[in-house]
Design a protein around this motif. Structure first.
Motif, short mmCIF file in Angstrom:
data_model
loop_
_atom_site.label_atom_id
_atom_site.label_comp_id
_atom_site.label_asym_id
_atom_site.label_seq_id
_atom_site.Cartn_x
_atom_site.Cartn_y
_atom_site.Cartn_z
N VAL A 278 98.45 -36.70 -16.62
CA VAL A 278 97.05 -36.38 -16.04
C VAL A 278 96.06 -36.64 -17.17
N GLY A 279 95.08 -37.24 -16.78
CA GLY A 279 93.84 -37.52 -17.69
C GLY A 279 93.12 -39.05 -17.48
N SER A 280 92.53 -39.32 -18.46
CA SER A 280 91.81 -40.63 -18.31
C SER A 280 92.77 -41.71 -18.57
N PRO A 281 92.15 -42.75 -18.17
CA PRO A 281 93.07 -44.14 -18.28
C PRO A 281 93.70 -44.20 -19.95
N GLU A 282 92.91 -44.15 -20.95
CA GLU A 282 93.32 -44.05 -22.23
C GLU A 282 94.60 -43.02 -22.52
N THR A 283 94.24 -41.74 -21.95
CA THR A 283 95.05 -40.91 -22.37
C THR A 283 96.63 -40.84 -21.62
N VAL A 284 96.62 -41.36 -20.33
CA VAL A 284 97.68 -41.74 -19.60
C VAL A 284 98.33 -42.94 -20.25
N ALA A 285 97.61 -43.86 -20.65
CA ALA A 285 98.32 -45.07 -21.22
C ALA A 285 99.17 -44.78 -22.53
N LYS A 286 98.43 -44.04 -23.23
CA LYS A 286 99.06 -43.69 -24.49
C LYS A 286 100.26 -42.67 -24.27
N LYS A 287 100.39 -41.89 -23.42
CA LYS A 287 101.53 -41.25 -23.15
C LYS A 287 102.75 -41.85 -22.35
N ILE A 288 102.14 -42.68 -21.61
CA ILE A 288 103.34 -43.47 -21.07
C ILE A 288 103.99 -44.69 -21.95
N ALA A 289 103.07 -45.09 -22.71
CA ALA A 289 103.82 -45.96 -24.08
C ALA A 289 104.64 -45.13 -24.94
N THR A 290 104.21 -44.02 -25.33
CA THR A 290 105.05 -43.17 -26.10
C THR A 290 106.48 -42.94 -25.30
N VAL A 297 113.02 -47.54 -21.89
CA VAL A 297 113.44 -47.68 -20.51
C VAL A 297 112.46 -49.06 -20.04
N ASN A 298 113.24 -49.58 -18.85
CA ASN A 298 112.67 -50.81 -18.34
C ASN A 298 111.36 -50.52 -17.36
N ARG A 299 111.29 -49.54 -16.80
CA ARG A 299 110.01 -49.05 -15.78
C ARG A 299 109.68 -47.79 -15.97
N PHE A 300 108.31 -47.54 -15.88
CA PHE A 300 107.85 -46.23 -15.58
C PHE A 300 107.27 -46.24 -14.37
N ASP A 301 107.55 -45.11 -13.61
CA ASP A 301 106.90 -44.91 -12.33
C ASP A 301 106.18 -43.56 -12.17
N LEU A 302 104.82 -43.88 -11.81
CA LEU A 302 104.01 -42.70 -11.64
C LEU A 302 104.10 -42.14 -10.25
N VAL A 325 95.25 -48.57 -16.83
CA VAL A 325 96.38 -47.99 -17.65
C VAL A 325 97.38 -49.02 -17.84
N VAL A 326 97.81 -49.73 -16.75
CA VAL A 326 98.90 -50.79 -17.03
C VAL A 326 98.56 -51.89 -18.11
N PRO A 327 97.34 -52.38 -18.17
CA PRO A 327 97.10 -53.34 -19.15
C PRO A 327 97.05 -52.61 -20.44
N LEU A 328 96.72 -51.30 -20.53
CA LEU A 328 96.44 -50.63 -22.16
C LEU A 328 98.00 -50.46 -22.65
N VAL A 329 99.03 -50.06 -21.55
CA VAL A 329 100.24 -49.83 -21.92
C VAL A 329 100.74 -50.99 -22.75
N LYS A 330 100.63 -52.09 -21.83
CA LYS A 330 101.14 -53.53 -22.25
C LYS A 330 100.56 -53.95 -23.88
N ASP A 331 99.32 -53.55 -23.68
CA ASP A 331 98.79 -53.81 -25.31
C ASP A 331 99.29 -53.06 -26.15
N ILE A 332 99.46 -51.70 -25.91
CA ILE A 332 100.07 -50.90 -26.74
C ILE A 332 101.62 -51.21 -27.19
N LEU A 333 102.11 -51.33 -26.31
CA LEU A 333 103.55 -51.81 -26.59
C LEU A 333 103.64 -53.23 -27.23
N ALA A 334 102.74 -54.17 -27.04
CA ALA A 334 102.78 -55.32 -28.02
C ALA A 334 102.19 -55.07 -28.97
N GLY A 335 101.64 -54.13 -29.52
CA GLY A 335 101.15 -53.91 -30.83
C GLY A 335 99.73 -54.38 -30.90
#
Length: 336
Positions: A278-290, A297-302, A325-335
């Motif tokens: 729960v949170g802003s796109p940045e907060t949720v993206a960081k938590k999903i990436a973590t 895992v191969n998939r995260f389902d909200l 959120v999804v583009p941010l997660v992909k950016d984080i995971l890609a470094g």
């Protein structure tokens, strides 16, 4: 993302009809497709707070209005259903969606379907074991010979419609090691429902899944995680939108299952370190990436359908999830 089909509230706080909730849900799938999400799941329930008892019907309606998004159940309560009928319905959905159907089978998080369809809860384990075994055979899309104790046997029986390619199939697991091993035994993908506590504590289940597949001599299958959450413009707005519904649902389900009542700070702890996204796109993206990194895992389902919020709030959450959120997660995971 996925939904249990919970009934939303109107602007004045009164619940919408279940019929309207289903129509709104189809609109949600259309929006999820438009913002580029990969998968939309719909859960099966048979109780007043959830509107969907037939996920395949809802998904078929959504299939006619979407083009790319994968469509599946989260979950189909296999224990109180007939695997042959489950296969037939999803094979039909796969045809009308041009190959976008997925099955997520499970024992379900509620038990209302057992008395509704005439099943005895004392047969809980054998029903799921036998029906999962039969579903695995049916998914080969070949004539099936099978015999068990929970339904009539099949002898070189072909089931229709046939499919153009294999239907992806998962087993939804809530945290039972036996269920993890069973999922590996029958060659299904693993879908972990992580609805509370630190996600990293589920790493041993994923390790067990890998070891069980090695022992059975089967290829390693994908692993997905399902957790609840909601995205808003700011952390504060998201928490304010979710809290009342979270507290009401936590108390209600807690009473049904014998859980202790929620304590002060539980809500905040689930957001900060637990399994509430729960949170802003940045907060949720960081938590999903973590979580994705910690579990591999191969998939995260909200699970986006928080209760006590309007349909407009949910649609805003879907839009922010897909577009930010999804583009941010992909950016984080890609470094990046």
């Amino acid at each position: 993302m996925d939904t249990f089909g919970s009934v939303t509230v109107a602007g004045d706080g009164t619940p919408v009809t279940q019929a309207q909730a289903i129509r709104d849900l189809v609109d949600d799938v259309v929006l999820a497709d438009e913002v580029g999400l990969d998968f939309f799941g719909v859960g099966e329930h048979h109780r007043p707070d959830f509107a969907v008892s037939s996920p395949e019907m809802v998904l078929s309606a959504a299939a006619a209005r979407t083009t790319k998004i994968q469509l599946g159940s989260t979950v189909t309560v296999l224990s109180s259903d007939d695997p042959v009928r489950v296969y037939e319905r999803f094979a039909t959905l796969d045809a009308v969606s041009n190959g976008r159907a997925e099955i997520v089978a499970g024992r379900g998080s509620f038990i209302e379907s057992f008395p509704l369809f005439g099943y005895d809860l004392s047969d809980y384990e054998v029903l799921f074991e036998e029906k999962l075994e039969l579903l695995a055979e049916l998914l080969r899309d070949q004539p099936v010979t099978w015999q068990g104790t929970t339904r009539a046997p099949l002898s070189n029986q072909r089931v229709y419609p046939t499919t153009e390619k294999p239907i992806p199939a998962w087993v939804g697991v809530g945290g039972s090691p036996e269920s993890v091993v069973r999922t590996a035994k029958y060659g299904f993908n693993l879908f972990l429902a992580i609805i509370g506590g630190e996600p990293a504590r589920f790493a041993p289940y994923i390790d067990l899944f890998k070891r069980a597949q090695d022992e059975y001599g089967v290829p390693h299958r994908p692993v997905a995680v399902h957790s609840p959450g909601l995205v808003a413009e700011t952390d504060e707005a998201a928490r304010e939108l979710v809290y009342d519904g979270w507290l009401k649902s936590r108390k209600k389900i807690g009473r049904e299952r014998g859980w202790p009542p929620p304590q002060p700070g539980d809500f905040e702890a689930e957001i900060e370190t637990g399994s509430l996204y729960v949170g802003s796109p940045e907060t949720v993206a960081k938590k999903i990436a973590t979580t994705v990194r910690a579990l591999g895992v191969n998939r995260f389902d909200l699970k986006y359908d928080q209760s006590e919020v309007t349909h407009a709030v949910r649609q805003t959450s879907i839009g922010l999830y897909g577009e930010s959120v999804v583009p941010l997660v992909k950016d984080i995971l890609a470094g990046r």
